[in-house]
Write a protein that holds these residues in place. Structure first.
Motif, PDB file in Angstrom:
ATOM      1  N   ARG A 167       7.199 -84.988  68.174  1.00  0.00           N
ATOM      2  CA  ARG A 167       7.888 -84.435  69.330  1.00  0.00           C
ATOM      3  C   ARG A 167       9.392 -84.414  69.031  1.00  0.00           C
ATOM      4  O   ARG A 167      10.121 -85.340  69.397  1.00  0.00           O
ATOM      5  N   PRO A 168       9.884 -83.377  68.326  1.00  0.00           N
ATOM      6  CA  PRO A 168      11.313 -83.317  68.014  1.00  0.00           C
ATOM      7  C   PRO A 168      12.153 -83.212  69.287  1.00  0.00           C
ATOM      8  O   PRO A 168      11.705 -82.686  70.308  1.00  0.00           O
ATOM      9  N   HIS A 169      13.380 -83.723  69.206  1.00  0.00           N
ATOM     10  CA  HIS A 169      14.311 -83.526  70.312  1.00  0.00           C
ATOM     11  C   HIS A 169      14.652 -82.044  70.414  1.00  0.00           C
ATOM     12  O   HIS A 169      14.524 -81.281  69.447  1.00  0.00           O
ATOM     13  N   ALA A 170      15.117 -81.640  71.582  1.00  0.00           N
ATOM     14  CA  ALA A 170      15.411 -80.217  71.816  1.00  0.00           C
ATOM     15  C   ALA A 170      16.394 -79.673  70.799  1.00  0.00           C
ATOM     16  O   ALA A 170      16.230 -78.561  70.290  1.00  0.00           O
ATOM     17  N   GLU A 171      17.420 -80.457  70.486  1.00  0.00           N
ATOM     18  CA  GLU A 171      18.438 -79.976  69.546  1.00  0.00           C
ATOM     19  C   GLU A 171      17.910 -79.871  68.121  1.00  0.00           C
ATOM     20  O   GLU A 171      18.506 -79.190  67.284  1.00  0.00           O
ATOM     21  N   GLN A 172      16.793 -80.525  67.844  1.00  0.00           N
ATOM     22  CA  GLN A 172      16.138 -80.375  66.540  1.00  0.00           C
ATOM     23  C   GLN A 172      15.180 -79.185  66.544  1.00  0.00           C
ATOM     24  O   GLN A 172      15.203 -78.352  65.644  1.00  0.00           O
ATOM     25  N   ALA A 173      14.359 -79.115  67.570  1.00  0.00           N
ATOM     26  CA  ALA A 173      13.338 -78.063  67.628  1.00  0.00           C
ATOM     27  C   ALA A 173      13.954 -76.673  67.755  1.00  0.00           C
ATOM     28  O   ALA A 173      13.398 -75.696  67.250  1.00  0.00           O
ATOM     29  N   TYR A 174      15.085 -76.585  68.435  1.00  0.00           N
ATOM     30  CA  TYR A 174      15.699 -75.276  68.695  1.00  0.00           C
ATOM     31  C   TYR A 174      17.080 -75.168  68.052  1.00  0.00           C
ATOM     32  O   TYR A 174      17.958 -74.474  68.561  1.00  0.00           O
ATOM     33  N   ALA A 175      17.247 -75.847  66.919  1.00  0.00           N
ATOM     34  CA  ALA A 175      18.551 -75.851  66.242  1.00  0.00           C
ATOM     35  C   ALA A 175      18.989 -74.442  65.858  1.00  0.00           C
ATOM     36  O   ALA A 175      20.175 -74.091  65.985  1.00  0.00           O
ATOM     37  N   ASP A 176      18.061 -73.612  65.391  1.00  0.00           N
ATOM     38  CA  ASP A 176      18.424 -72.254  64.973  1.00  0.00           C
ATOM     39  C   ASP A 176      18.908 -71.426  66.162  1.00  0.00           C
ATOM     40  O   ASP A 176      19.882 -70.670  66.042  1.00  0.00           O
ATOM     41  N   MET A 187      13.163 -86.324  56.399  1.00  0.00           N
ATOM     42  CA  MET A 187      12.118 -85.859  57.315  1.00  0.00           C
ATOM     43  C   MET A 187      12.655 -84.700  58.141  1.00  0.00           C
ATOM     44  O   MET A 187      13.723 -84.789  58.731  1.00  0.00           O
ATOM     45  N   THR A 188      11.932 -83.593  58.153  1.00  0.00           N
ATOM     46  CA  THR A 188      12.354 -82.428  58.924  1.00  0.00           C
ATOM     47  C   THR A 188      11.742 -82.473  60.318  1.00  0.00           C
ATOM     48  O   THR A 188      10.819 -83.248  60.590  1.00  0.00           O
ATOM     49  N   SER A 189      12.249 -81.608  61.199  1.00  0.00           N
ATOM     50  CA  SER A 189      11.736 -81.595  62.571  1.00  0.00           C
ATOM     51  C   SER A 189      10.264 -81.214  62.621  1.00  0.00           C
ATOM     52  O   SER A 189       9.542 -81.596  63.540  1.00  0.00           O
ATOM     53  N   SER A 205      26.033 -80.656  74.804  1.00  0.00           N
ATOM     54  CA  SER A 205      26.688 -81.586  73.881  1.00  0.00           C
ATOM     55  C   SER A 205      25.973 -81.765  72.549  1.00  0.00           C
ATOM     56  O   SER A 205      26.376 -82.581  71.721  1.00  0.00           O
ATOM     57  N   GLY A 206      24.886 -81.034  72.334  1.00  0.00           N
ATOM     58  CA  GLY A 206      24.195 -81.113  71.047  1.00  0.00           C
ATOM     59  C   GLY A 206      23.437 -82.397  70.834  1.00  0.00           C
ATOM     60  O   GLY A 206      23.007 -82.694  69.713  1.00  0.00           O
ATOM     61  N   ASP A 207      23.243 -83.172  71.887  1.00  0.00           N
ATOM     62  CA  ASP A 207      22.580 -84.465  71.755  1.00  0.00           C
ATOM     63  C   ASP A 207      21.898 -84.802  73.073  1.00  0.00           C
ATOM     64  O   ASP A 207      22.566 -84.989  74.092  1.00  0.00           O
ATOM     65  N   SER A 208      20.577 -84.865  73.061  1.00  0.00           N
ATOM     66  CA  SER A 208      19.821 -85.189  74.274  1.00  0.00           C
ATOM     67  C   SER A 208      19.315 -86.624  74.278  1.00  0.00           C
ATOM     68  O   SER A 208      18.523 -87.004  75.137  1.00  0.00           O
ATOM     69  N   THR A 209      19.775 -87.442  73.334  1.00  0.00           N
ATOM     70  CA  THR A 209      19.182 -88.769  73.129  1.00  0.00           C
ATOM     71  C   THR A 209      19.886 -89.889  73.875  1.00  0.00           C
ATOM     72  O   THR A 209      19.429 -91.036  73.820  1.00  0.00           O
ATOM     73  N   LEU A 210      21.003 -89.615  74.542  1.00  0.00           N
ATOM     74  CA  LEU A 210      21.691 -90.660  75.313  1.00  0.00           C
ATOM     75  C   LEU A 210      20.966 -90.804  76.646  1.00  0.00           C
ATOM     76  O   LEU A 210      21.367 -90.267  77.669  1.00  0.00           O
ATOM     77  N   ALA A 217       0.992 -75.851  68.193  1.00  0.00           N
ATOM     78  CA  ALA A 217       1.643 -75.733  66.882  1.00  0.00           C
ATOM     79  C   ALA A 217       2.144 -77.095  66.413  1.00  0.00           C
ATOM     80  O   ALA A 217       2.015 -77.445  65.233  1.00  0.00           O
ATOM     81  N   SER A 218       2.724 -77.885  67.329  1.00  0.00           N
ATOM     82  CA  SER A 218       3.226 -79.203  66.964  1.00  0.00           C
ATOM     83  C   SER A 218       2.100 -80.134  66.526  1.00  0.00           C
ATOM     84  O   SER A 218       2.254 -80.925  65.599  1.00  0.00           O
ATOM     85  N   LEU A 219       0.947 -80.032  67.197  1.00  0.00           N
ATOM     86  CA  LEU A 219      -0.203 -80.881  66.875  1.00  0.00           C
ATOM     87  C   LEU A 219      -1.050 -80.303  65.750  1.00  0.00           C
ATOM     88  O   LEU A 219      -2.067 -80.894  65.378  1.00  0.00           O
ATOM     89  N   GLU A 220      -0.623 -79.150  65.231  1.00  0.00           N
ATOM     90  CA  GLU A 220      -1.327 -78.454  64.146  1.00  0.00           C
ATOM     91  C   GLU A 220      -2.764 -78.124  64.524  1.00  0.00           C
ATOM     92  O   GLU A 220      -3.689 -78.246  63.715  1.00  0.00           O
TER      93      GLU A 220
END
Length: 361
Positions: free
Chosen positions: A8-17, A1-3, A102-107, A245-248
């Motif tokens: 609602r992707p996590h920040a590090e997923q939505a803005y990975a690039d 599954m992609t972001s 830290s590349g992780d906002s889920t803690l 865009a997220s909700l299409e």
């Protein structure tokens, strides 16, 4: 599954690039365990254009110095407290800071009146505990314990909603950077890079004041409401576009007029005066935050897309505005009615909005 498949992707997923592009060109010193240098973290939050032409989109619109102070705090041994009225992007900033550092906002520890000390410290797998007794394998670490052990950022949302006696479990963690586990006769010491970002507000009901001992463990950064109408319109327009865009939802043409109108209404009711300062008006009991304005416009876009002609109109936002304003059916309704009659009815070019609001009642 992609972001792109996630609601609602996590920040590090939505803005990975963007994070990867910043890391590739970031040649400044980085604190231990940080993915980016402090300057690059601020650039990620406020937006910039990299030397190779990569555009880093703004995540926060506001004073740069505030973000510099926040990021500098994370580079020390102090925890960071983001304070402000509801809807001032505290959670949004907290998430993006954790993603950039830290590349992780889920803690994340979500503060509620039912948050227990286990959520701050640790719990137990009771099946293993009964079968084997206290052991590392039976221990269930909290997000904060995990962040300590791995040198990452832990987030505590709505700190003042957590009961006071549970809040105090943070004192030893923040001052000693150690979490004792007496059941195992051991302790966890924080690895370099560990820090805590907490958010809090003092406007909602059910708030528990922070003790002076705990407050001293934080550096506090107060996030203000947007300073100008144009600034708030920019924030709302950007977030509405991202959510759409997220909700299409199909792009809604000419939405800026209604976005500006929603923002104008919210700002006037918040301040208790019209934009020109000539007319005093009653303020309702709610906060009428930027976040609520974003929600009103996004709901209006859905109405325009699925039940209208695809153009965002006054009728699409009228009910959402009234729902945001009238929280108390007595006092707030009086304030709303007076605002409609004294301000909206007399304002040139707002006849369609006045009629839509009246039809919605």
């Amino acid at each position: 599954m992609t972001s792109t498949d996630l609601l609602r992707p996590h920040a590090e997923q939505a803005y990975a690039d963007e994070l990867a592009a910043l890391a590739a060109q970031d040649d400044r010193p980085r604190p231990p365990s940080w993915r980016l240098s402090p300057r690059a973290v601020v650039d990620y939050l406020l937006g910039t254009t990299l030397p190779d032409g990569t555009v880093i989109t703004p995540k926060y619109v506001g004073p740069r110095r505030l973000m510099e102070v926040a990021v500098a705090t994370l580079a020390t041994d102090r925890a960071l407290l983001l304070l402000g009225v509801p809807g001032t992007a505290k959670t949004w900033v907290s998430e993006h800071l954790a993603a950039a550092v830290s590349g992780d906002s889920t803690l994340l520890v979500q503060g509620t009146s039912g948050t227990s000390e286990d959520a701050i410290r640790y719990g137990w797998n009771y099946a293993r505990l009964l079968a084997e007794g206290p052991s590392r394998e039976a221990l269930v670490p909290s997000p904060i314990l995990t962040a300590m052990a791995e040198g990452r950022v832990a987030r505590v949302e709505e700190l003042t909603r957590i009961p006071s006696e549970v809040q105090d479990a943070l004192i030893t963690i923040l001052s000693e950077k150690t979490l004792p586990i007496p059941e195992l006769g051991t302790q966890v010491q924080a690895v370099k890079g560990f820090t805590v970002i907490a958010t809090a507000n003092d406007r909602d009901r059910g708030v528990n004041e922070l003790s002076s001992a705990l407050r001293r463990r934080f550096n506090t950064v107060v996030l203000p409401l947007p300073a100008t109408e144009d600034q708030e319109v920019e924030i709302v327009a950007r977030r509405v576009a991202e959510l759409g865009a997220s909700l299409e939802l199909p792009p809604v043409p000419s939405a800026m007029e209604e976005i500006r109108r929603v923002v104008r209404v919210f700002r006037e009711l918040r301040s208790g005066a019209t934009a020109d300062g000539r007319t005093a008006i009653k303020s309702p009991s709610g906060t009428l935050s930027t976040a609520e304005a974003i929600s009103v416009v996004t709901s209006g876009m859905a109405l325009a897309t699925h039940f209208g002609d695809g153009v965002l109109r006054a009728a699409d936002v009228a009910s959402g505005i009234r729902g945001a304003v009238v929280k108390d059916p007595v006092g707030d309704q009086v304030a709303w009615t007076e605002y409609l009659e004294a301000v909206v009815r007399e304002r040139e070019g707002w006849g369609d909005f006045y009629r839509a609001c009246r039809d919605d009642e």
